[in-house]
Design a protein around this motif. Sequence first.
Motif, PDB file in Angstrom:
ATOM      1  N   UNK A 151       0.775  -1.177  -0.016  1.00 14.41           N
ATOM      2  CA  UNK A 151      -0.006   0.059   0.011  1.00 14.41           C
ATOM      3  C   UNK A 151       0.831   1.475   0.009  1.00 14.41           C
ATOM      4  N   UNK A 152       1.983   1.118   0.354  1.00 10.13           N
ATOM      5  CA  UNK A 152       2.868   2.209   0.502  1.00 10.13           C
ATOM      6  C   UNK A 152       3.487   2.815  -0.927  1.00 10.13           C
ATOM      7  N   UNK A 153       3.270   4.148  -0.897  1.00  5.61           N
ATOM      8  CA  UNK A 153       3.963   4.654  -2.404  1.00  5.61           C
ATOM      9  C   UNK A 153       4.933   5.843  -1.672  1.00  5.61           C
ATOM     10  N   UNK A 154       5.706   6.420  -2.748  1.00  3.79           N
ATOM     11  CA  UNK A 154       6.736   7.432  -2.490  1.00  3.79           C
ATOM     12  C   UNK A 154       7.897   6.832  -2.041  1.00  3.79           C
ATOM     13  N   UNK A 155       9.006   8.008  -1.883  1.00  2.63           N
ATOM     14  CA  UNK A 155      10.228   7.392  -1.649  1.00  2.63           C
ATOM     15  C   UNK A 155      10.618   7.441  -0.024  1.00  2.63           C
ATOM     16  N   UNK A 156       9.835   7.799   0.811  1.00  2.27           N
ATOM     17  CA  UNK A 156      10.026   7.636   2.081  1.00  2.27           C
ATOM     18  C   UNK A 156       9.957   6.261   2.717  1.00  2.27           C
ATOM     19  N   UNK A 157      10.405   6.012   3.968  1.00  2.00           N
ATOM     20  CA  UNK A 157      10.234   4.538   4.652  1.00  2.00           C
ATOM     21  C   UNK A 157       8.837   4.524   4.864  1.00  2.00           C
TER      22      UNK A 157
END
Length: 382
Positions: free
Chosen positions: A85-91
């Motif tokens: 579900x996670x998107x983007x560059x952060x942890x």
Amino acid sequence: MSARTEGAGPAGLASALVASGALRDDWIAAFEAVPRHLFVPDRIWPGIPDGTRQNPLVDRAADPQAWLTAVYSDIPLTTQWDDGRHTGDAVGTRPSSSSSQPSMVFAMLADLDVADGQRVLEIGTGTGWNAALLSHRVGAEHVVSVEYDPVVAEAAASRLRPTPTLAVGDGRQGYAPCAPYDRVIATCSVGEIPLAWIEQTAPGGVIVAPWGPEYGGEAVVRLVVGEDGTAGGHFTRSSAFMRLRQQRPDLPPHDTYLGGRDWPADGVRSRTSLSPAEVGGWLEQFVIGLRVPGAFWTVERYDDGAYTLWTYSSTDRQSWASVDYEPGADEFKTVQAGPRRLWDETEAAYGWWVRSGRPGFERFGLTVGLEGWTTWLDPARN
């Protein structure tokens, strides 16, 4: 683009793994034939050796050399967060798939002690690297790998040539159509060894899996399956793997225990000479987890280096304990409430460990059967 043309490659990692004893002669050919970089996606979050923290994103497109350096370092690489579900560059919040630390991969394969032509079941396909190593060693036709996440499974399948039997499903169920197996290996941790793994393993077969109690701590266990349908054996080394998704704990929140009341609520105050810092190590957590079942902990930290260690009972969902750590103190304030006295139980577990000579993971063992599991210290090795 090959590892060689990027200016780095597996040779340095292989040398380090051989020097450490993790990579043995019988796995060198597989290591060379199945390079790790072919099984790592372009976006990764490099970890640290104990697997408990991730560093910022490394994107192969933006920095191919940093990516390659991470791939051929002896570290785990997080490849998915939050079940996709996670998107983007952060942890993200929770790592949910990875390429395991190479030294751990080969140490566990050594524990597995697989022979040519044996049938192997792997739980947790992940990137596919471990399945590829096994396929090179025993033949892809003898390897079955089960992955719960269909997206992860599809990506692994695209990398695996030749392709072992790949199944998408609940790893707790094993994979009955190809049973019995001579060896079973899990690349995720469990708090209970599923009976299906034992039932699908031939007598004398071996199961290698990271196992840890609810409280914390974890180690790899090597179980030998007996004629009576039980499996038992010693732990071999410390580990830190992602939990099997179906065995992730569903822990009550803090407010459940205080019932909306201000601390100390109805707790009983006392003092202890055992510092909370003494019970926070990975091995200490493991031992406490064995001796204090049905308990978990959290830490509330303050700016001056002080903190409160909270311990909760997951069984009665009423008992709790708090211990206030202050740097340099000789005694620490405690509060306990509920049917259990959780800090007393923690002190007793820690005291038992100290009196036993502070045994390491390798002196503990696990036996699993129809009636559940038991742990033990120092019986004859299986």
